[in-house]
Design a protein around this motif. Sequence first.
Motif, PDB file in Angstrom:
ATOM      1  N   ASN A 123     -15.021 -24.448  -7.882  1.00 41.09           N
ATOM      2  CA  ASN A 123     -16.166 -25.352  -7.945  1.00 41.09           C
ATOM      3  C   ASN A 123     -17.294 -25.085  -9.068  1.00 41.09           C
ATOM      4  OD1 ASN A 123     -18.365 -23.525  -7.081  1.00 41.09           O
ATOM      5  ND2 ASN A 123     -17.065 -23.530  -5.279  1.00 41.09           N
ATOM      6  N   VAL A 124     -17.781 -26.355  -9.341  1.00 42.37           N
ATOM      7  CA  VAL A 124     -18.875 -26.122 -10.387  1.00 42.37           C
ATOM      8  C   VAL A 124     -20.160 -26.703  -9.801  1.00 42.37           C
ATOM      9  CG1 VAL A 124     -19.730 -26.813 -12.703  1.00 42.37           C
ATOM     10  CG2 VAL A 124     -17.078 -26.460 -12.341  1.00 42.37           C
ATOM     11  N   SER A 125     -21.379 -26.063  -9.940  1.00 39.61           N
ATOM     12  CA  SER A 125     -22.328 -26.438  -9.254  1.00 39.61           C
ATOM     13  C   SER A 125     -23.775 -26.324 -10.253  1.00 39.61           C
ATOM     14  CB  SER A 125     -22.656 -25.806  -8.068  1.00 39.61           C
ATOM     15  OG  SER A 125     -22.745 -24.303  -7.921  1.00 39.61           O
ATOM     16  N   PRO A 126     -24.747 -27.104 -10.252  1.00 39.64           N
ATOM     17  CA  PRO A 126     -26.011 -26.797 -10.982  1.00 39.64           C
ATOM     18  C   PRO A 126     -26.771 -25.748 -10.599  1.00 39.64           C
ATOM     19  CG  PRO A 126     -26.305 -28.431  -9.390  1.00 39.64           C
ATOM     20  CD  PRO A 126     -25.030 -28.149  -9.465  1.00 39.64           C
ATOM     21  N   VAL A 127     -27.439 -24.965 -11.786  1.00 37.46           N
ATOM     22  CA  VAL A 127     -28.228 -23.755 -11.383  1.00 37.46           C
ATOM     23  C   VAL A 127     -29.765 -24.387 -11.644  1.00 37.46           C
ATOM     24  CG1 VAL A 127     -29.166 -21.666 -12.477  1.00 37.46           C
ATOM     25  CG2 VAL A 127     -26.594 -22.301 -12.336  1.00 37.46           C
ATOM     26  N   TYR A 128     -30.546 -24.351 -10.696  1.00 38.09           N
ATOM     27  CA  TYR A 128     -32.003 -24.860 -10.741  1.00 38.09           C
ATOM     28  C   TYR A 128     -32.891 -23.645 -11.052  1.00 38.09           C
ATOM     29  CZ  TYR A 128     -29.849 -28.799  -8.355  1.00 38.09           C
ATOM     30  OH  TYR A 128     -29.225 -29.910  -7.909  1.00 38.09           O
ATOM     31  N   SER A 129     -34.045 -24.178 -11.714  1.00 34.86           N
ATOM     32  CA  SER A 129     -35.310 -23.315 -11.977  1.00 34.86           C
ATOM     33  C   SER A 129     -36.049 -23.330 -10.905  1.00 34.86           C
ATOM     34  CB  SER A 129     -36.092 -24.004 -13.049  1.00 34.86           C
ATOM     35  OG  SER A 129     -36.571 -25.076 -12.557  1.00 34.86           O
ATOM     36  N   GLN A 130     -36.703 -21.941 -10.700  1.00 41.85           N
ATOM     37  CA  GLN A 130     -37.739 -21.609  -9.591  1.00 41.85           C
ATOM     38  C   GLN A 130     -38.826 -22.619  -9.691  1.00 41.85           C
ATOM     39  OE1 GLN A 130     -37.314 -19.669  -7.042  1.00 41.85           O
ATOM     40  NE2 GLN A 130     -35.336 -18.977  -7.875  1.00 41.85           N
ATOM     41  N   PRO A 131     -39.253 -23.241  -8.485  1.00 41.46           N
ATOM     42  CA  PRO A 131     -40.421 -24.340  -8.223  1.00 41.46           C
ATOM     43  C   PRO A 131     -41.508 -23.510  -8.702  1.00 41.46           C
ATOM     44  CG  PRO A 131     -39.687 -23.493  -6.168  1.00 41.46           C
ATOM     45  CD  PRO A 131     -38.683 -22.832  -7.173  1.00 41.46           C
ATOM     46  N   SER A 132     -42.426 -24.272  -9.478  1.00 44.59           N
ATOM     47  CA  SER A 132     -43.800 -23.684 -10.053  1.00 44.59           C
ATOM     48  C   SER A 132     -44.800 -24.759  -9.316  1.00 44.59           C
ATOM     49  CB  SER A 132     -43.620 -23.835 -11.434  1.00 44.59           C
ATOM     50  OG  SER A 132     -45.055 -23.375 -11.851  1.00 44.59           O
TER      51      SER A 132
END
Length: 240
Positions: A97-106
Motif C-alpha cells: 500500500n501507499v499512503s500520504p504522510v501528514y504534518s503535525q497540526p498547528s
Amino acid sequence: MIRTAFLAAALMTTTALPANAVAQTAPAQEQTAQLNLSASGEVRITPDQAQVSAGVVTEARTAAEALRANSQRMSRVFSALEDAGVQARDIQTSQLNVSPVYSQPSSRDGGTREITGYSARNTVTALVRGMDSVGPAIDALFEAGANSLNGVTFSSSEADAAETEARRRAVAELYETRDLYAEVGGFTIERLLNFSESGGYAPQPVMFSRAMMMEDSATPVSGGELVVSITVNGSWEIEG
C-alpha cells in the motif's frame, strides 16, 4: 321452565370444571437421565518450519517516488530469500500500500494537517523450511534492505498426524472415564446422545525486536515445543 333451564345450565358449568382441572394437573413427561463428560488429549511436537513476515517501508515526496524506491529494495529482498534457500512457491506478497504522510497540526494554521510526502509499505511472507535456516533467512532479509519485521510463527509439517494422535488420546480418556462412572455409580450406559470436539493445532507466533538482529552471527531462534490439544465432549442416556 325458566328455573329448569337455569339449573341445567348451572349443572353443565359445574361438571365442566373438574375436566379442566385434570388437564392442568397432568404429570409432566419424565426426563431422560444423562451422563455428560469431557476429556482432552495432548501431543507435544517440535516445530520444523517457520513463517517469517517482513518488508520494506519507504518515504518520498511523491507517491510514485516512494513506490519506486520501495520496489527496488523489495526486489533485493526477494532475491535474498531465494539465495537463502527459500523456494519461490513459499514466498508471497501479503501487503502492498501507499499512503500520504501528514504534518503535525498547528494552532497557527487552525489545526489543519497538510500532506508532506508519501509512505509505501510492501510486506512479504515466507515459509522457511528447517529450523536451522530461519536465522540466516531473517539476516538475509535485513541485509538486502528490509526494515520491518512483523513476526515469526513456528509450525510443524507433522501437525495433521499430531492432531490424529491427540484425538485418539482424548476419546480413550473420555470412554475410560465414562465406564468408571458407570461402575462406581451403579448405572448402565444405554446409548450415545451427543458427541463434539473442540481445540486443535495452532502455530506459535513469536515477536522479534530489531535489537535481536544486531549480532554478527545469525539471528538466534528457538522454536521450543508446539502443543496440540483436542477436547471431546460426550452425552449418554443412562439407566439407574
